[in-house]
Design an enzyme around this catalytic site. Structure first.
Site, short mmCIF file in Angstrom:
data_model
loop_
_atom_site.label_atom_id
_atom_site.label_comp_id
_atom_site.label_asym_id
_atom_site.label_seq_id
_atom_site.Cartn_x
_atom_site.Cartn_y
_atom_site.Cartn_z
N GLU A 60 44.84 26.73 24.38
CA GLU A 60 43.98 26.50 25.61
C GLU A 60 43.47 25.39 26.06
O GLU A 60 43.35 24.83 27.23
CB GLU A 60 43.44 28.14 26.05
CG GLU A 60 44.03 29.18 26.09
CD GLU A 60 45.07 29.22 27.19
OE1 GLU A 60 44.85 28.26 28.32
OE2 GLU A 60 46.24 29.95 27.09
N TYR A 116 38.55 29.32 33.81
CA TYR A 116 39.87 29.69 33.47
C TYR A 116 40.08 29.95 32.02
O TYR A 116 40.79 30.97 31.29
CB TYR A 116 40.68 28.40 33.89
CG TYR A 116 42.36 28.69 33.31
CD1 TYR A 116 43.16 29.55 33.85
CD2 TYR A 116 42.63 27.94 32.09
CE1 TYR A 116 44.24 29.74 33.32
CE2 TYR A 116 43.82 28.16 31.49
CZ TYR A 116 44.70 29.11 32.22
OH TYR A 116 45.91 29.46 31.50
N ASP A 130 46.31 29.90 36.51
CA ASP A 130 46.65 28.55 36.26
C ASP A 130 47.43 28.04 37.47
O ASP A 130 47.77 28.75 38.46
CB ASP A 130 47.15 28.19 34.94
CG ASP A 130 48.39 28.79 34.69
OD1 ASP A 130 49.01 29.46 35.81
OD2 ASP A 130 49.05 28.35 33.84
#
Ligand code: SF4
Length: 350
Positions: free
Chosen positions: A45, A128, A146
């Site tokens: 990520e 996020y 996203d």
């Protein structure tokens, strides 16, 4: 289409079509009880924060081959990690990556926290990324939004407000859709749908599992969404960059730890300014007395500005520039950010 039906359709589609990614536990494996390794999810990520999956995948395999656990990464040499990160961009992330690994390996006994709130306390983890790790690594209900998810939701609801103003609305709409029973698979199913079917241009609506629920498709113009405000022009900067070689070695310096490309190895440059420096000004800033030749230019785009650098090349005297870091060309190419790698390639040709 009812939300429950839409969720079932998308998850069924994901069970059959999920992309095989090096950090992913497939839906079949997950159904058998296999759980994701939070270290691998976190690493992927962070790498994916601003780059594409194909670009990140090679870096991910390199990092996990070299540092297979958060403890191994925490114990790594800073310079080695920065070098391995070169080419991924956003070098503050590499510094935060190390800070986070050391905090988890040290203060947290090697275990990543399993809630969004606690994940957000770690260096380099924003809203996020915390939501993505909570959902994908720990199967916690989380609203993971996203650019892929924004696009799918904007099309499903034909949202007319342009981005970025539409973001809060898209987050709300995505949250109302999210599946609470399989949060990790849901997050990845939305991302895969956006990447594989609901593509930025020419979405494949005839292959879409949720086409019946899509207002943009009904309106006949899915490409129109998400609506976007025109981007302000990025400023442009200029400078000169110096490729100083001695046989097969090239001279680098380490950039200051704060600021753009901070802590990375780079080629010596002039300041980056609004006006192109004259050849005399560039030569005056060169790192050594040498027969400098201007051999061309490289262009590069950063988030907040773009830049053109004049590339100068020279062969150094044996004792020149001892304060610089001399590395073999191939190593220099591998360990410097993209802007400098471009100049190095041009420098070797020139
Ligand atoms: Fe995207 Fe088309 Fe599916 Fe709508 S129907 S979500 S536009 S792929």
């Amino acid at each position: 289409m009812q939300k429950a039906r839409l969720r079932r359709r998308l998850l069924d589609w994901y069970d059959r079509n999920a992309r095989a990614l090096p950090w992913r536990v497939s839906p079949a494996a997950r159904a058998r009880g296999v759980r994701a390794d939070p270290y691998r999810v976190w690493l992927s990520e962070v790498m994916l924060q601003q780059t594409t999956i194909p670009h990140a995948a090679g870096y991910f395999l390199k990092f996990t081959g070299r540092w297979p656990s958060v403890q191994a990464l925490a114990a790594a040499d800073d310079g080695e990690v920065m070098g391995a990160w070169a080419g991924l961009g956003y070098y503050a992330r590499a510094r935060n990556l190390l800070a986070c690994a050391r905090l988890v390996a040290g203060q947290l006994g090697g275990r990543f926290p399993d809630t969004e709130a606690k994940l957000r306390d770690l260096p380099g983890i924003g809203a996020y990324t915390a939501a993505a790790i909570a959902a994908i690594a720990f199967d916690r209900p989380a609203n993971v939004v996203d650019a892929n998810v924004e696009r799918v939701v904007a099309r499903l609801h034909a949202v007319e407000t342009p981005l970025p103003a539409a973001k809060p609305q898209l987050v709300r709409l995505a949250g109302a859709l999210a599946d609470a029973e399989r949060p990790g698979d849901w997050a990845q199913a939305m991302m895969d749908l956006g990447a594989m079917v609901c593509r930025p241009a020419a979405p494949l609506c005839d292959r879409c599992p949720v086409a019946d629920a899509c207002q943009a498709r009904t309106a006949g113009d899915p490409d129109r969404y998400p609506r976007k405000s025109p981007k302000p022009d990025r400023p442009h900067r200029h400078g000169a960059v110096f490729v100083l070689t001695r046989g097969a070695a090239v001279a680098l310096d380490r950039r200051p730890s704060k600021g753009l490309l901070g802590g990375m190895l780079g080629l010596p440059t002039t300041d980056w300014v609004a006006e192109r420096p004259s050849e005399a000004a560039a030569r005056a800033a060169a790192p050594a007395d040498a027969a400098w030749r201007r051999i061309g230019q490289v262009e590069h785009g950063f988030t907040h500005f773009s830049i053109t650098l004049d590339v100068y090349r020279a062969e150094a005297e044996p004792a020149a520039a001892p304060e610089l870091i001399w590395l073999p060309y191939e190593q220099a190419l591998a360990e410097t950010p993209t802007l400098f790698a471009k100049a190095l390639r041009l420098g070797l040709l020139g």
